[in-house]
Write a protein that holds these residues in place. Sequence first.
Motif, short mmCIF file in Angstrom:
data_model
loop_
_atom_site.label_atom_id
_atom_site.label_comp_id
_atom_site.label_asym_id
_atom_site.label_seq_id
_atom_site.Cartn_x
_atom_site.Cartn_y
_atom_site.Cartn_z
N ILE A 1 -26.51 80.81 4.33
CA ILE A 1 -27.85 80.74 4.29
C ILE A 1 -28.51 81.62 5.43
O ILE A 1 -27.75 81.67 6.35
N THR A 2 -29.82 82.08 5.35
CA THR A 2 -30.43 82.37 6.13
C THR A 2 -31.47 81.66 6.85
O THR A 2 -32.42 81.01 6.14
N GLU A 3 -30.96 80.83 7.90
CA GLU A 3 -31.59 79.95 8.72
C GLU A 3 -32.66 80.49 9.76
O GLU A 3 -32.19 81.15 10.67
N GLN A 4 -33.83 80.32 9.55
CA GLN A 4 -34.75 81.05 10.42
C GLN A 4 -35.53 80.26 11.66
O GLN A 4 -35.57 80.88 12.64
N ARG A 5 -35.26 78.97 11.85
CA ARG A 5 -35.72 78.09 12.83
C ARG A 5 -34.52 78.79 14.18
O ARG A 5 -35.26 79.07 15.10
N THR A 6 -33.43 78.70 13.98
CA THR A 6 -32.56 79.23 15.21
C THR A 6 -32.18 80.72 14.84
O THR A 6 -31.40 81.32 15.54
N ASN A 7 -32.48 81.23 13.83
CA ASN A 7 -32.60 82.50 13.33
C ASN A 7 -30.87 83.20 13.18
O ASN A 7 -30.54 84.04 14.18
N ARG A 8 -30.29 82.42 12.32
CA ARG A 8 -28.60 82.85 12.27
C ARG A 8 -28.59 82.87 10.70
O ARG A 8 -29.10 81.98 9.81
N LEU A 9 -27.42 83.66 10.49
CA LEU A 9 -26.75 83.74 9.28
C LEU A 9 -25.66 82.57 9.37
O LEU A 9 -24.79 82.73 10.31
#
Length: 314
Positions: free
Chosen positions: A41-49
């Motif tokens: 997943i592209t998780e944008q709150r913590t900005n991590r793959l």
Amino acid sequence: MKRRTLFRGAAIGAAAIPAAAFGYSALAEPTATAANYEVSITEQRTNRLLNFKRGSAWTDANITWSWSPGGGGWSNLSDVKYRNTASFGWIALATASGGKVGIVNMTSEKHQELNDLLWSATPGGNPHAIERIPDIGAIVTASSAGFLTVYGPTAVSKPSTLAKVQTVTLAGAHGVLWDPTRKLLWAIGDKVLRAYQVTGSYRNTRLKATSKKVTLKGLGHDLQPDYSDKGKLLITDTYGAYEVNASTLAKKTVREGRLIKSYVRDSAGEGMWLQAKNNEPRPWSSDTVRWDSGSKVRSGGHIYKARIVTTSFN
């Protein structure tokens, strides 16, 4: 930030680290029928793959691999693809709406950072997707401001030599995908899915539009393989998700609904999708990835896209 010169030198000067070093065995490949494959997943709150096994709880303790590039040009990670290379083994192709695109050298470490990049660039125009052309090592990115950017290397084993060689106009460009069966690069944009021929090699790599295209009702968004059928592509636009016959170009609705940011089928034919919840501060994101048979929540997550972790194209 931790240094990883040991791994970087080993990858460049020696044999590639096998995929199994990452814990990505047969379950990572779309031909596996096991239900517990890995999801990225592209998780944008913590900005991590972030990668998880489908069947596990999506907590920090169960992360199988992650990449954290920080912010700035790498803010709002928007796309990831995994590819296998002769020189480096597994790589992750990453895109961020903050402006950057790049190639991550996946080492045996579970949690990786910005200094694991083999190459990066700033194509401009809100980058949304990235793809690698096998055998020649060229990179193509899609920017929603309306263009594709082609990068060509001087040698396939040296991504650090990639340089911009072409810009191709495509209104609303949001997705790119290599089709190994038909040897075409597909790109999706505003109201269109279009196929391009890849000509030349290395710094002479160029895209040439073909006559193969599919008209869409809305803004084209995601573009993925159908891992249950090599003859089909899966796309999303403003109004839903669709399957496209890559030979006849026939299009069929598989899911209606707005804000479907990604859609894919696994090898068993089950759909997996991410549908935004339209909540601030990132109305284009959701904390939930859904399947035909259920869902998984990343608590507090602002997920933009969900991918099956595999190095295969289809």
